[in-house]
Design a protein around this motif. Structure first.
Motif, PDB file in Angstrom:
ATOM      1  N   HIS A  42       0.874  -1.174   0.000  1.00 12.91           N
ATOM      2  CA  HIS A  42       0.000   0.000   0.000  1.00 12.91           C
ATOM      3  C   HIS A  42       0.907   1.219   0.000  1.00 12.91           C
ATOM      4  O   HIS A  42       1.662   1.443   0.955  1.00 12.91           O
ATOM      5  N   ILE A  43       0.853   1.997  -1.075  1.00 10.77           N
ATOM      6  CA  ILE A  43       1.787   3.101  -1.283  1.00 10.77           C
ATOM      7  C   ILE A  43       1.031   4.420  -1.219  1.00 10.77           C
ATOM      8  O   ILE A  43       0.026   4.603  -1.914  1.00 10.77           O
ATOM      9  N   LEU A  44       1.530   5.318  -0.390  1.00 16.97           N
ATOM     10  CA  LEU A  44       0.986   6.674  -0.314  1.00 16.97           C
ATOM     11  C   LEU A  44       1.817   7.572  -1.215  1.00 16.97           C
ATOM     12  O   LEU A  44       3.043   7.568  -1.155  1.00 16.97           O
ATOM     13  N   PHE A  45       1.149   8.365  -2.043  1.00 18.57           N
ATOM     14  CA  PHE A  45       1.830   9.138  -3.088  1.00 18.57           C
ATOM     15  C   PHE A  45       1.449  10.609  -2.962  1.00 18.57           C
ATOM     16  O   PHE A  45       0.285  10.954  -2.811  1.00 18.57           O
ATOM     17  N   THR A  46       2.440  11.501  -3.038  1.00 22.22           N
ATOM     18  CA  THR A  46       2.166  12.921  -3.231  1.00 22.22           C
ATOM     19  C   THR A  46       2.767  13.328  -4.572  1.00 22.22           C
ATOM     20  O   THR A  46       3.749  12.751  -5.019  1.00 22.22           O
ATOM     21  N   GLY A  47       2.174  14.330  -5.211  1.00 21.92           N
ATOM     22  CA  GLY A  47       2.628  14.696  -6.552  1.00 21.92           C
ATOM     23  C   GLY A  47       2.231  13.673  -7.586  1.00 21.92           C
ATOM     24  O   GLY A  47       2.898  13.520  -8.618  1.00 21.92           O
ATOM     25  N   ASN A  68      -9.091   3.430  -9.945  1.00 20.67           N
ATOM     26  CA  ASN A  68      -8.413   2.389  -9.165  1.00 20.67           C
ATOM     27  C   ASN A  68      -7.488   2.948  -8.090  1.00 20.67           C
ATOM     28  O   ASN A  68      -6.806   2.193  -7.394  1.00 20.67           O
ATOM     29  N   VAL A  69      -7.460   4.263  -7.980  1.00 19.30           N
ATOM     30  CA  VAL A  69      -6.624   4.940  -6.993  1.00 19.30           C
ATOM     31  C   VAL A  69      -7.516   5.509  -5.905  1.00 19.30           C
ATOM     32  O   VAL A  69      -8.602   6.029  -6.185  1.00 19.30           O
ATOM     33  N   ALA A  70      -7.071   5.416  -4.648  1.00 15.03           N
ATOM     34  CA  ALA A  70      -7.766   6.090  -3.552  1.00 15.03           C
ATOM     35  C   ALA A  70      -7.196   7.499  -3.413  1.00 15.03           C
ATOM     36  O   ALA A  70      -6.022   7.738  -3.725  1.00 15.03           O
ATOM     37  N   PHE A  71      -8.017   8.437  -2.952  1.00 18.15           N
ATOM     38  CA  PHE A  71      -7.574   9.827  -2.868  1.00 18.15           C
ATOM     39  C   PHE A  71      -7.771  10.368  -1.459  1.00 18.15           C
ATOM     40  O   PHE A  71      -8.822  10.160  -0.850  1.00 18.15           O
ATOM     41  N   TRP A  72      -6.735  11.055  -0.974  1.00 18.41           N
ATOM     42  CA  TRP A  72      -6.801  11.756   0.303  1.00 18.41           C
ATOM     43  C   TRP A  72      -6.770  13.246   0.005  1.00 18.41           C
ATOM     44  O   TRP A  72      -5.925  13.709  -0.762  1.00 18.41           O
ATOM     45  N   SER A  73      -7.648  14.002   0.625  1.00 17.19           N
ATOM     46  CA  SER A  73      -7.691  15.442   0.380  1.00 17.19           C
ATOM     47  C   SER A  73      -6.628  16.206   1.161  1.00 17.19           C
ATOM     48  O   SER A  73      -6.474  17.416   0.981  1.00 17.19           O
ATOM     49  N   GLY A  74      -5.883  15.516   2.002  1.00 11.79           N
ATOM     50  CA  GLY A  74      -4.808  16.149   2.771  1.00 11.79           C
ATOM     51  C   GLY A  74      -4.288  15.214   3.832  1.00 11.79           C
ATOM     52  O   GLY A  74      -4.742  14.059   3.944  1.00 11.79           O
ATOM     53  N   LEU A  75      -3.343  15.692   4.630  1.00 13.09           N
ATOM     54  CA  LEU A  75      -2.746  14.879   5.687  1.00 13.09           C
ATOM     55  C   LEU A  75      -3.104  15.391   7.077  1.00 13.09           C
ATOM     56  O   LEU A  75      -2.738  14.766   8.074  1.00 13.09           O
ATOM     57  N   ASN A  76      -3.814  16.509   7.149  1.00 12.10           N
ATOM     58  CA  ASN A  76      -4.039  17.149   8.442  1.00 12.10           C
ATOM     59  C   ASN A  76      -4.838  16.290   9.414  1.00 12.10           C
ATOM     60  O   ASN A  76      -4.690  16.426  10.634  1.00 12.10           O
ATOM     61  N   GLN A  77      -5.699  15.409   8.877  1.00 14.58           N
ATOM     62  CA  GLN A  77      -6.523  14.585   9.756  1.00 14.58           C
ATOM     63  C   GLN A  77      -5.851  13.255  10.118  1.00 14.58           C
ATOM     64  O   GLN A  77      -6.405  12.472  10.887  1.00 14.58           O
ATOM     65  N   GLN A  78      -4.660  13.020   9.578  1.00 12.28           N
ATOM     66  CA  GLN A  78      -3.953  11.778   9.868  1.00 12.28           C
ATOM     67  C   GLN A  78      -3.135  11.913  11.154  1.00 12.28           C
ATOM     68  O   GLN A  78      -2.488  12.934  11.380  1.00 12.28           O
ATOM     69  N   ARG A  79      -3.178  10.893  11.985  1.00 14.85           N
ATOM     70  CA  ARG A  79      -2.371  10.882  13.207  1.00 14.85           C
ATOM     71  C   ARG A  79      -1.099  10.066  13.039  1.00 14.85           C
ATOM     72  O   ARG A  79      -0.138  10.236  13.791  1.00 14.85           O
ATOM     73  N   ASP A  80      -1.102   9.165  12.051  1.00 15.98           N
ATOM     74  CA  ASP A  80       0.056   8.317  11.788  1.00 15.98           C
ATOM     75  C   ASP A  80      -0.108   7.735  10.391  1.00 15.98           C
ATOM     76  O   ASP A  80      -1.083   8.022   9.698  1.00 15.98           O
ATOM     77  N   LEU A  81       0.870   6.919   9.989  1.00 14.91           N
ATOM     78  CA  LEU A  81       0.796   6.241   8.693  1.00 14.91           C
ATOM     79  C   LEU A  81       0.833   4.725   8.879  1.00 14.91           C
ATOM     80  O   LEU A  81       1.374   3.996   8.048  1.00 14.91           O
ATOM     81  N   ASN A  82       0.246   4.235   9.959  1.00 10.70           N
ATOM     82  CA  ASN A  82       0.099   2.798  10.137  1.00 10.70           C
ATOM     83  C   ASN A  82      -0.749   2.238   8.995  1.00 10.70           C
ATOM     84  O   ASN A  82      -1.761   2.831   8.612  1.00 10.70           O
ATOM     85  N   GLY A  83      -0.336   1.111   8.444  1.00 14.14           N
ATOM     86  CA  GLY A  83      -1.047   0.516   7.314  1.00 14.14           C
ATOM     87  C   GLY A  83      -0.509   0.941   5.967  1.00 14.14           C
ATOM     88  O   GLY A  83      -0.908   0.388   4.942  1.00 14.14           O
ATOM     89  N   ILE A  84       0.398   1.913   5.943  1.00 12.22           N
ATOM     90  CA  ILE A  84       1.063   2.333   4.708  1.00 12.22           C
ATOM     91  C   ILE A  84       2.434   1.645   4.649  1.00 12.22           C
ATOM     92  O   ILE A  84       3.219   1.713   5.593  1.00 12.22           O
TER      93      ILE A  84
END
Length: 297
Positions: free
Chosen positions: A2-7, A44-60
């Protein structure tokens, strides 16, 4: 993975993400404009509108960070330079903080940088061990890399992409370079003696996948072809491939008048070698500039 991508909607991201999906990875893309990103990247891609609501990156499992305001699109006013920095620094710092807050952090954080890290280095032959000249592009990249390295631990390795000019069939710097040649007024810029580090898009994508999948690799990597060329050689080769003349030299004074301080991007250069990539066992497909340009032009 599971890969988190910016840009993800940029030149590299929009070509890399389909390859990740094709090999079975799942991809989540951080974007300010979900509708536009979905239109470009598909369903086929999931989208996050930002990172401000994330507390961690567990599962990434991995993070690929390529976000940043295009560096050559506008003159470098004080405000534009601040935007260039903040668009890279802020999200990189955010990602590093989230990785450090994770009980099960991503195993790898691949973060962007550029050969601009070395500044205008003249004739020096550069490897990843060279410190760089103290000028704006170096200060931007050095801070960018430092913020990414803050995520480094025994559980998370950090790889830094010091990328040169990426040659692609559509988009990127080459699309702007071709226009004067089409009009018959292409040629060297300034003295033409400045080195121009380049890499074919295919090699760029393959190298990122190599870093992603090779657990022993960490630190900075020069993402450039093994054979750097001078600007005048690049211009001559592009003209030959396009069957257009390449004899109209643009004076440095005209470029400085047009671009201001950012003229260093085309009048300066770096003779960069991909030493750590090659030492790791990575094999380039595109060594010769003429073959690379034949493919993309």
């Amino acid at each position: 993975m599971h890969i988190l991508f910016t840009g993800g909607t940029g030149l590299i991201g929009s070509h890399l993400i389909p390859r990740l999906l094709a090999r079975g990875d799942s991809v989540s893309v951080v974007t300010r404009n979900v509708a536009k990103a979905r239109e470009k990247l598909g369903e086929n891609v999931a989208f996050w509108s930002g990172l401000n609501q994330q507390r961690d990156l567990n599962g990434i499992d991995a993070v690929i960070n390529l976000a940043g305001e295009p560096i050559a699109d506008k003159r470098w006013s004080a405000r534009q330079k601040q935007l260039l920095c903040e668009s890279r620094w802020r999200i990189t710092e955010q990602i590093a903080s989230l990785i450090n807050a994770s009980s099960m952090p991503p195993s790898v954080f691949i973060s962007g940088s550029a050969t601009g890290f070395y500044g205008d280095a003249g004739e020096l032959v550069l490897t990843e061990d060279d410190p760089g000249q103290t000028e704006f592009t170096h200060l931007l990249c050095d801070r960018w890399e430092t913020l990414a390295r803050a995520a480094e631990s025994e559980r998370t390795r950090v790889c830094l992409l010091r990328t040169g000019v990426v040659l692609a069939k559509k988009g990127g710097a080459l699309s702007r370079m071709k226009l004067p040649f089409k009009l018959g007024v292409g040629g060297p810029l300034g003295s033409g003696r400045q080195y121009m580090p380049w890499i074919h898009l295919d090699d760029m994508l393959n190298a990122i996948l190599w870093l992603l999948d090779t657990p022993s690799l960490r630190g900075p990597f020069n993402m450039v072809a093994p054979y750097a060329v001078r600007n005048e050689q690049f211009a001559a080769t592009l003209g030959e491939v396009m069957h257009r003349p390449a004899v109209v030299r643009t004076p440095a004074s005209a470029i400085k008048l047009l671009m201001g301080e950012s003229a260093v991007l085309v009048l300066g250069g770096q003779h960069v070698l991909p030493g750590r990539l090659e030492a790791s066992g990575f094999h380039f497909r595109w060594y010769q500039l003429d073959e690379a340009l034949q493919d993309v032009v």
